[in-house]
Design a protein around this motif. Structure first.
Motif, PDB file in Angstrom:
ATOM      1  N   CYS A  51      -3.216  -3.735  -0.568  1.00  0.00           N
ATOM      2  CA  CYS A  51      -3.832  -4.327   0.618  1.00  0.00           C
ATOM      3  C   CYS A  51      -5.130  -5.001   0.203  1.00  0.00           C
ATOM      4  O   CYS A  51      -5.683  -4.707  -0.853  1.00  0.00           O
ATOM      5  N   ARG A  96      -7.950  -4.532   1.745  1.00  0.00           N
ATOM      6  CA  ARG A  96      -8.960  -3.489   1.881  1.00  0.00           C
ATOM      7  C   ARG A  96      -8.283  -2.282   2.512  1.00  0.00           C
ATOM      8  O   ARG A  96      -7.337  -2.449   3.269  1.00  0.00           O
ATOM      9  N   LYS A  97      -8.734  -1.084   2.183  1.00  0.00           N
ATOM     10  CA  LYS A  97      -8.131   0.117   2.768  1.00  0.00           C
ATOM     11  C   LYS A  97      -8.731   0.343   4.159  1.00  0.00           C
ATOM     12  O   LYS A  97      -9.954   0.458   4.306  1.00  0.00           O
ATOM     13  N   CYS A  98      -7.895   0.410   5.186  1.00  0.00           N
ATOM     14  CA  CYS A  98      -8.391   0.651   6.544  1.00  0.00           C
ATOM     15  C   CYS A  98      -8.779   2.134   6.681  1.00  0.00           C
ATOM     16  O   CYS A  98      -8.104   3.008   6.124  1.00  0.00           O
ATOM     17  N   TYR A 122      -8.430   4.369   8.850  1.00  0.00           N
ATOM     18  CA  TYR A 122      -7.530   5.305   9.549  1.00  0.00           C
ATOM     19  C   TYR A 122      -6.206   5.485   8.806  1.00  0.00           C
ATOM     20  O   TYR A 122      -5.361   6.267   9.208  1.00  0.00           O
ATOM     21  N   CYS A 123      -6.021   4.767   7.694  1.00  0.00           N
ATOM     22  CA  CYS A 123      -4.682   4.645   7.101  1.00  0.00           C
ATOM     23  C   CYS A 123      -4.400   5.705   6.037  1.00  0.00           C
ATOM     24  O   CYS A 123      -5.167   5.850   5.082  1.00  0.00           O
ATOM     25  N   SER A 152      -1.240   3.131   0.159  1.00  0.00           N
ATOM     26  CA  SER A 152      -1.713   1.751  -0.008  1.00  0.00           C
ATOM     27  C   SER A 152      -3.043   1.742  -0.758  1.00  0.00           C
ATOM     28  O   SER A 152      -3.845   2.672  -0.624  1.00  0.00           O
ATOM     29  N   GLY A 196       4.649  -1.623   3.501  1.00  0.00           N
ATOM     30  CA  GLY A 196       3.492  -1.427   2.624  1.00  0.00           C
ATOM     31  C   GLY A 196       2.519  -0.416   3.166  1.00  0.00           C
ATOM     32  O   GLY A 196       2.869   0.412   3.988  1.00  0.00           O
ATOM     33  N   GLY A 197       1.310  -0.576   2.695  1.00  0.00           N
ATOM     34  CA  GLY A 197       0.710  -1.738   2.069  1.00  0.00           C
ATOM     35  C   GLY A 197       0.847  -3.023   2.913  1.00  0.00           C
ATOM     36  O   GLY A 197       1.177  -3.001   4.077  1.00  0.00           O
ATOM     37  N   THR A 198       0.563  -4.100   2.222  1.00  0.00           N
ATOM     38  CA  THR A 198       0.624  -5.415   2.854  1.00  0.00           C
ATOM     39  C   THR A 198       1.556  -6.321   2.060  1.00  0.00           C
ATOM     40  O   THR A 198       1.113  -7.031   1.156  1.00  0.00           O
ATOM     41  N   ASN A 201       0.291  -8.885   7.459  1.00  0.00           N
ATOM     42  CA  ASN A 201      -1.011  -8.741   8.110  1.00  0.00           C
ATOM     43  C   ASN A 201      -1.518 -10.104   8.541  1.00  0.00           C
ATOM     44  O   ASN A 201      -1.422 -11.056   7.774  1.00  0.00           O
ATOM     45  N   ARG A 204     -10.541  -3.728  10.249  1.00  0.00           N
ATOM     46  CA  ARG A 204      -9.496  -4.707   9.906  1.00  0.00           C
ATOM     47  C   ARG A 204     -10.121  -5.958   9.294  1.00  0.00           C
ATOM     48  O   ARG A 204     -11.256  -6.310   9.602  1.00  0.00           O
TER      49      ARG A 204
HETATM   50  S1  SF4 Z   1      -1.255  -0.454   4.969  1.00  0.00           S
HETATM   51 FE1  SF4 Z   1      -2.043  -1.599   6.723  1.00  0.00          FE
HETATM   52  S2  SF4 Z   1      -3.232  -0.038   7.766  1.00  0.00           S
HETATM   53 FE2  SF4 Z   1      -2.956   0.723   5.698  1.00  0.00          FE
HETATM   54  S3  SF4 Z   1      -4.729  -0.012   4.528  1.00  0.00           S
HETATM   55 FE3  SF4 Z   1      -3.140  -1.523   4.322  1.00  0.00          FE
HETATM   56  S4  SF4 Z   1      -3.614  -3.020   5.895  1.00  0.00           S
HETATM   57 FE4  SF4 Z   1      -4.686  -1.172   6.439  1.00  0.00          FE
END
Ligand code: SF4
Ligand SMILES: C[S@@+](CC[C@H](N)C(=O)[O-])C[C@H]1O[C@@H](n2cnc3c(N)ncnc32)[C@H](O)[C@@H]1O
Length: 407
Positions: free
Chosen positions: A39, A41-43, A45-46, A50, A90-92, A125, A162
């Motif tokens: 990704c 960037r790591k969100c 809440y996730c 990823s 994913g991931g993205t 995304n 985000r």
């Molecule tokens: S998988 Fe989606 S929610 Fe999780 S870090 Fe990556 S972009 Fe953010």
């Protein structure tokens, strides 16, 4: 997304399995899951598997080589079977170039018999995408795009960490609707600082794009995430329940019917891939941390690949990326089947339990009686279906079917 969040995977070892109790298990439908773990960037809440891509970018070529080696090693497990859906999650995945997605799908089709017209979903995304790329993903063979919008509010998106804003989310959906007859909008509710009116606004904005499918998740604070360390102020249980009720009512009025805890679809537009998980079908999972579940004549096996992308690539290219493999016991099968099936609003036919687990439903007599006595399970003996109360207290209902494994 992969549905294995609560399933414990143990290292490869001998296990008291279900083969003695199982009849011959006919193979259920087969799907393929491909995990692309990077990704931007790591969100906060996730808790998905990823990783931030870092300065050197995504090693697309090497990862595709690893996926190829991984799939080739797994082929004997699914010999002669056809694949009815593919999900690139994913991931993205939209961080990968369209040429890489094209190479990936061609690689899969050269090795597996993907049924004509099979659903091929890819997660994207809004932050990474532009019109040209989406069209190219469609041309590569992706039939369904799942867009991670989460919210249209700039304030909520910033609170969620985000990388995109509301305008990018709207633009993303416009392009998705142009190039994909099947697209999904991922939204979340009970966001930091969100009120009922904010949630209604997100709902209305999403509906303006007339999506055939929508997933609306309750934001959960997962252990090990940044939000778990510094929890934001989110909606309390009552407000979240009001949001959920409003979402179901307004989506239903717009023709998007709830068919699973968080999933809504127009008639004929349900996600085939996720339905296969919930109906306890089989799936091969390739890529870092991917889960798989494959039925054989005398046993059902779960597998998980190495989670770390580097370790995954090294091991796949060296011949085997499976970190843990386990033959499911009868107790596992009962619990896992119910964990999935009870999420579906319409439930599943009782006969499917026997067909997809090889176990006689009579085995579950005491649990079924208890769940019905508590009003959590429908009285209809031909169908396994949670009542409205059961859906509200889904964890309690599922726990009734959790047995202590004697391994
Ligand atoms: S998988 Fe989606 S929610 Fe999780 S870090 Fe990556 S972009 Fe953010
Ligand atoms: C594999 S994830 C991510 C897909 C994509 N990378 C993105 O973030 O848009 C699929 C969906 O799960 C949901 N999700 C992720 N973490 C969640 C959490 N902690 N609580 C509720 N939903 C979550 C989000 O709606 C997300 O779009």
């Amino acid at each position: 997304m992969s549905s294995g969040r609560t399933i414990e995977i143990v290292p490869i070892r001998q296990h008291r399995d279900a083969s003695a109790a199982l009849g011959v298990v006919p193979a259920p439908p087969l799907s393929l899951y491909v995990h692309l773990p990077w990704c931007m960037r790591k969100c906060p809440y996730c808790d998905f598997n990823s990783f931030e891509q870092g300065g050197e970018g995504v090693p697309e070529e090497r990862y595709l080589d690893a996926l190829t080696a991984d799939l080739e090693r797994a082929l004997p497990e699914v010999w002669g079977r056809s694949v009815r859906s593919v999900f690139i999650g994913g991931g993205t995945p939209s961080l990968f170039a369209p040429e890489s997605i094209d190479r990936l799908l061609a690689m899969i089709r050269a090795r597996l018999q993907v049924l004509p017209g099979a659903e091929v979903t890819m997660e994207a995304n809004p932050g990474t995408f532009e019109a040209q790329r989406f069209k190219a993903f469609a041309q590569a063979g992706v039939t369904r795009l799942s867009v991670g919008v989460q919210s249209f509010s700039d304030r909520a998106l910033a609170a969620l960490g985000r990388v995109h804003d509301g305008a990018q989310a709207r633009r993303a959906l416009e392009v998705a609707a142009t190039h994909f007859s099947g697209f999904n909008v991922d939204l979340m509710y009970a966001l930091p600082g969100q009120g009922l009116a904010d949630c209604a606004k997100d709902l209305a904005e999403a509906l303006a794009f007339e999506p055939p499918h929508l997933s609306f998740y309750h934001l959960t604070i997962e252990p090990g995430t940044a939000f778990a360390t510094r929890p934001p102020a989110v909606a309390d249980e009552d407000l979240a329940a009001d949001m959920q009720a409003m979402i179901e009512e307004r989506l239903g009025a717009a023709g998007l019917l709830r068919y699973e805890v968080s999933a809504y679809a127009r008639r004929g537009r349900r996600c085939e891939h996720n339905l296969n998980y919930w109906q306890f079908g089989d799936y091969l999972g390739i890529g870092a941390g991917a889960h798989g579940k494959i039925s054989f004549a005398d046993r059902i096996v779960r597998e998980q690949r190495f989670r770390n992308p580097q370790r995954y690539m090294d091991s796949a290219l060296a011949g085997d990326a499976v970190e843990a493999r386990r033959v499911l016991t009868c107790d596992d099968l009962v619990f896992e089947f119910m964990l999935n099936a009870l999420r579906l609003v319409e439930g599943v036919p009782m006969a499917m339990f026997a067909r997809h687990t090889g176990i006689d439903p009579g085995e579950m007599g005491p649990e079924l009686r208890l769940a019905r006595a508590k009003g959590l399970l429908d009285e209809d003996r031909e169908t396994l279906r949670a009542t409205e109360l059961g859906r509200r207290f889904l964890n309690d209902l599922q726990q009734i079917f959790l047995r202590a494994n004697e391994s």
